[in-house]
Structure formats: structure tokens, C-alpha cells
Design an enzyme around this catalytic site. Structure first.
Site, PDB file in Angstrom:
ATOM      1  N   ASP A  13       0.819  -1.225   0.000  1.00  0.00           N
ATOM      2  CA  ASP A  13       0.000   0.000   0.000  1.00  0.00           C
ATOM      3  C   ASP A  13       0.846   1.265   0.000  1.00  0.00           C
ATOM      4  O   ASP A  13       0.487   2.267   0.626  1.00  0.00           O
ATOM      5  CB  ASP A  13      -0.968   0.021   1.201  1.00  0.00           C
ATOM      6  CG  ASP A  13      -1.767  -1.255   1.300  1.00  0.00           C
ATOM      7  OD1 ASP A  13      -2.243  -1.709   0.261  1.00  0.00           O
ATOM      8  OD2 ASP A  13      -1.884  -1.801   2.417  1.00  0.00           O
ATOM      9  N   LYS A  16       1.772   2.259  -4.990  1.00  0.00           N
ATOM     10  CA  LYS A  16       2.407   1.742  -6.215  1.00  0.00           C
ATOM     11  C   LYS A  16       1.521   1.975  -7.436  1.00  0.00           C
ATOM     12  O   LYS A  16       2.014   2.182  -8.526  1.00  0.00           O
ATOM     13  CB  LYS A  16       2.649   0.223  -6.104  1.00  0.00           C
ATOM     14  CG  LYS A  16       3.814  -0.155  -5.220  1.00  0.00           C
ATOM     15  CD  LYS A  16       4.109  -1.638  -5.293  1.00  0.00           C
ATOM     16  CE  LYS A  16       3.024  -2.508  -4.708  1.00  0.00           C
ATOM     17  NZ  LYS A  16       2.828  -2.359  -3.255  1.00  0.00           N
ATOM     18  N   GLY A  40      -4.557  -4.867  -4.400  1.00  0.00           N
ATOM     19  CA  GLY A  40      -5.706  -4.072  -4.809  1.00  0.00           C
ATOM     20  C   GLY A  40      -5.221  -2.729  -5.297  1.00  0.00           C
ATOM     21  O   GLY A  40      -4.324  -2.141  -4.725  1.00  0.00           O
ATOM     22  N   HIS A  41      -5.802  -2.301  -6.365  1.00  0.00           N
ATOM     23  CA  HIS A  41      -5.330  -1.086  -6.984  1.00  0.00           C
ATOM     24  C   HIS A  41      -6.564  -0.313  -7.427  1.00  0.00           C
ATOM     25  O   HIS A  41      -7.280  -0.741  -8.328  1.00  0.00           O
ATOM     26  CB  HIS A  41      -4.432  -1.517  -8.156  1.00  0.00           C
ATOM     27  CG  HIS A  41      -3.916  -0.401  -8.971  1.00  0.00           C
ATOM     28  ND1 HIS A  41      -3.063  -0.593 -10.016  1.00  0.00           N
ATOM     29  CD2 HIS A  41      -4.121   0.925  -8.894  1.00  0.00           C
ATOM     30  CE1 HIS A  41      -2.774   0.563 -10.551  1.00  0.00           C
ATOM     31  NE2 HIS A  41      -3.408   1.496  -9.891  1.00  0.00           N
ATOM     32  N   GLN A 225       2.183  -6.084  -3.026  1.00  0.00           N
ATOM     33  CA  GLN A 225       2.551  -6.029  -1.594  1.00  0.00           C
ATOM     34  C   GLN A 225       3.879  -5.266  -1.425  1.00  0.00           C
ATOM     35  O   GLN A 225       4.211  -4.468  -2.274  1.00  0.00           O
ATOM     36  CB  GLN A 225       2.612  -7.422  -0.973  1.00  0.00           C
ATOM     37  CG  GLN A 225       1.256  -8.119  -0.828  1.00  0.00           C
ATOM     38  CD  GLN A 225       0.847  -8.914  -2.045  1.00  0.00           C
ATOM     39  OE1 GLN A 225       1.637  -9.625  -2.616  1.00  0.00           O
ATOM     40  NE2 GLN A 225      -0.402  -8.811  -2.446  1.00  0.00           N
TER      41      GLN A 225
END
Ligand code: IMP
Length: 433
Positions: A13, A16, A40-41, A225
Site C-alpha cells: 500500500d 504503487k 488491490g489497486h 505487496q
């Protein structure tokens, strides 16, 4: 022209998504090499919020090749749902291609059941996983009983592997975890249906990468990650089940390590963590709340509030070392605006009073470490309009200069807001090998 790997330097988090998106524009290929839909993005496209967990965000740019590499654990249901959402939103550009490695391991329904059952059983000793079956899928891979994407196309083999697995997993689920058993026919039908739906994407992605690299195409290896969630180098056991460090970009996508010319580490101007595990610079006060609120620190996969604290350079330096990071992109610097003082953790004082620059491997020892801080005057001016370092307040530059010195890696980008344009670009990592 260089090929680059982008990895997180903290506990994931780090922001990125935005940086990968910016670098995607400059690259020809985006390859994911580990993790699964635990990542998750969040993207806001055409005013609509879209969260991609599995498909590289390169999918939203035209004329790219996106790869889900062999090192990823692949949940076909999530993949198909993401494709559907992208199609519904008319977000799939015409000339972008997407491929899935036939060697990637499948996440099966029993992986999710075991992940969730284990987490709910081990009250007080939770890892705080995302519950997506990631760990159990990697366990089976290493135990040599995993089912790979390519197995779906050898129906007899697939049926046999599934039967063999279910025998064991159902025993575990019902007798040990006291959960429901899973139905073999239901899973078989479901996965054979997925097989047809994903068939056009499945191939030997190592060959594609090799071919494209030989044509001089630029590859962006997208890590999920962060280094401290790495199965070897992270805060074990409070980690994810894959190697998140840059070296896995090679193994997890089927190319040699010499193909990767540069490693860009993403470093948030403060630290966050979701799930359990030690966190020496954690702040459970107004400043931590400020970071959580202003930084909108909620997990993109589970929606959990992220724990927040000061920038910990012990962690970042270790990431620079284990991932061979030569360049840093600093994110969410604007979140610190308005704080009277800002701090950087430069080392730890261990339980016996000794000062250390390196994080101990023992979770107990790390939990007992007290952060040693350097304190800086904060800044009040809005920095979101800065596009050059010279437009930043002097105090902000001091903070960045010290960060860079401690990291022993060059800052090549500073993100001063969530928008694409809210970025100070100092160097293009794709230029010069
Ligand atoms: P798992 O990857 O679901 O097994 O979860 C293991 C640990 O990694 C938990 O602490 C999760 O919260 C954390 N984790 C997994 N993926 C991410 C991510 O993308 N960002 C931050 N933490 C993550």
C-alpha cells in the site's frame, strides 16, 4: 532502454498503483510476477471507481501487453469478474493484449475456505490475511499438489488432481476446522466452464516475454505487496506467502535476472500496515489519525483501516538492500502537510538498550524495539501544486534529503497528490540501462 521492476519498500500500500500507471505509459509490457487478488489497486476512470486485484492496470492503456506470470496465484472467478467490469465500463482499449501463464497455480474454493477457517480459528494468533486463499494456494504449489492453469486443458488430469485434493481438503475442513465439505462435481463444472472462458488468454508467457525483450521492448515488472510482507525477508509469520522482493520478478515471470536493469522502490512518506504484526513506528494518536484520514488509508481489498506511523528507514534501508533498489519514488508526501513536526525513524533501541540499524529477525525482539527518531520542522503550505523540487518548501526538501541519505538510493520521483499530474519527476528510469 531499460527494463525495470517496481516494488514496495514497506508493508504494501505504498501507492504503487499511481506510479505503475505512470510508468506503464512508458513501457510496452507490464508483468505481474507474484501474489494474487490479495493486492488491490483503486483507479478512478471516467469518474467511475474501479478496483483491479489481479489484472495489471496496464490493461487500461492501449498498445500494451499485460502478463499474469507463473509466480501469480490465479483465481479465475476474480479474473472473469474484472474482465466483465472492464468490458461493461468500456474500458478495454482495442490493441492491448492480456496473457495468463499456463504455469500459474489456480486458487481453488478449498484454498479460500481453509484460509478463512484458519484465520477464524486462531483467535489471538491471526495473521490478518485477506482471506482470498493466497497462502493455501502457495502451500499446495510447494507441496506439489497444486493445480495449474494449464491443467484445466487436460480434463482427465484436472479431474484426478481435484479429486485427490478434495479428499484431503474435505477431511481437513470437516474434521479439523468443523466447516462444510465442498462438492466435487460443482467445482469441476465451475472450473471447466472457467477454462473455456479464459482459454484465449492462456499461454507460455515466458516465451512472449523473451520474444518481446529480444525486439527491444521495455518491460515493467509490477510487484504486489511490499518487501516486509516477503515470505523470506518480511516480518514472518506476519507476511504474505510469496517473495515480494525484486529477485522474484525473474523467477515469477520466467526471464533471467540480467533482463532487469533497474529496481524502483516505492516508499510512502510515512508507514502503514494492514493485518497483524509488529510495527515499531505505529502511532495510536492524533497524528496517526491524521495520516489515516488524510491519506485515506483503507485496504483496497478488505476495506480495513490501515495502521499508520512515522516513516521507518530501518525498514526502507533493508528493502533497498534485499531488492537491490537503486531508485526511489516517494509517495503521499502531501499527507504530512500541516503537521507541526515530522519524524523519521533512523534506528531502533532494542530491549537491552543497544542501538541497531537493522531490524531483528525475531518477531519478539522486533516488537520490543523502540524507534529512534530524527525530528524535522513540518510545512504548512499546500505542496500539491509543486512540479519541481524548487517549488517545495525548504522544510519538505530537508525531509526528502535526509530520507535519500538514509536510504542510499536516489529519489527519482515525488508524488504530491493522488492525481497523475501531481507529481515531481526527476528522472525517467527507462532511460539508459
Ligand atoms: P494474504 O496475502 O492474504 O495471505 O495476507 C497476509 C498478510 O499480507 C496480511 O497481513 C495482509 O493484510 C497482507 N497483505 C496482503 N496483500 C496486501 C496488499 O496488497 N497490501 C497490504 N497488505 C497486504
Amino acid at each position: 532502454m531499460a527494463n525495470i521492476a517496481v516494488v514496495g519498500t514497506q508493508w504494501g500500500d505504498e501507492g504503487k498503483g499511481k506510479i505503475v500507471d505512470l510508468y506503464t505509459e512508458k513501457s510496452d509490457i507490464v508483468a505481474r510476477f507474484q501474489g494474487g487478488n490479495n493486492a488491490g489497486h483503486t483507479l478512478v476512470i471516467k469518474g467511475k471507481k474501479t478496483i483491479l486485484h489481479l489484472i495489471p492496470s496496464g490493461i487500461l492503456h492501449d498498445n500494451k501487453i499485460c502478463i499474469i506470470g507463473n509466480g501469480v496465484v490465479f483465481d479465475p472467478a476474480v479474473f472473469l469478474q474484472e474482465i466483465e467490469e472492464l468490458q461493461e465500463g468500456n474500458l478495454l482499449p482495442p490493441n492491448t493484449k492480456l496473457f495468463i501463464s499456463e504455469k500459474a497455480h489456480l486458487i481453488m474454493p478449498y484454498h479460500r475456505s481453509i484460509d478463512q477457517a484458519r484465520e477464524s480459528r486462531t483467535a489471538g494468533k491471526k495473521i490478518g490475511t485477506t482471506g482470498r486463499g493466497i497462502g493455501p494456494a502457495y502451500e499446495d504449489k510447494v507441496a506439489r499438489i497444486g493445480i495449474r492453469v494449464g491443467d484445466l486443458y487436460e480434463e482427465d488430469l484436472f479431474r484426478e488432481k481435484l479429486r485427490h485434493n478434495l479428499e484431503e481438503k474435505n477431511f481437513l475442513l470437516t474434521n479439523f476446522f468443523k466447516e462444510k465439505s465442498l462438492d466435487e462435481k460443482e467445482i469441476t463444472d465451475q472450473y471447466l466452464d472457467y477454462a473455456q472462458k479464459i482459454k484465449s488468454y492462456v499461454t507460455d508467457t515466458s516465451l512472449i516475454l523473451d520474444h518481446e525483450i529480444k525486439q527491444g521492448k521495455k518491460v515493467l515488472f509490477e510487484g504486489a505487496q511490499g518487501s516486509h510482507l516477503d515470505i523470506d525477508h518480511g516480518t514472518y509469520p506476519y507476511v504474505t506467502s510469496s517473495n515480494t522482493v525484486s529477485a522474484n520478478a525473474s523467477c515469477g515471470s520466467g526471464i533471467g535476472p540480467n533482463i532487469i536493469n533497474k529496481v524502483v522502490g516505492i516508499c510512502k512518506a510515512y508507514t502503514t500496515r494492514v493485518g497483524e504484526g509488529p510495527f515499531p513506528t505505529e502511532l495510536k494518536d492524533d497524528i496517526g489519525n491524521h495520516m489515516q484520514q488524510v491519506g485515506q488509508e483503507f485496504g483496497a481489498t478488505t476495506g480495513r483501516k490501515r495502521r499508520c506511523g512515522w516513516l521507518d528507514m530501518v525498514l526502507v534501508r533493508q528493502s533497498v538492500r534485499v531488492s537491490g533498489i537503486n531508485m526511489l519514488a516517494i509517495t503521499k508526501l502531501d499527507v504530512l502537510t500541516g503537521l507541526e513536526k515530522v519524524k523519521i525513524c533512523v534506528g531502533y533501541k532494542s530491549a537491552n538498550g543497544n542501538f541497531t540499524h537493522a531490524a531483528p529477525a525475531s518477531i519478539k525482539a522486533l516488537s520490543e524495539c523502540q524507534p529512534v527518531y530524527e525530528e524535522f520542522d513540518g510545512w504548512k503550505n499546500d505542496i500539491r501544486y509543486a512540479r519541481e523540487m524548487s517549488e517545495l518548501p525548504a522544510n519538505t526538501r530537508k525531509f526528502l534529503k535526509r530520507l535519500e541519505e538514509l536510504a542510499e538510493a536516489k529519489i527519482i520521483l515525488v508524488s504530491v497528490g493522488p492525481g497523475r499530474e501531481e507529481t515531481i519527476v526527476l528522472e525517467d528510469p527507462f532511460l539508459n540501462k
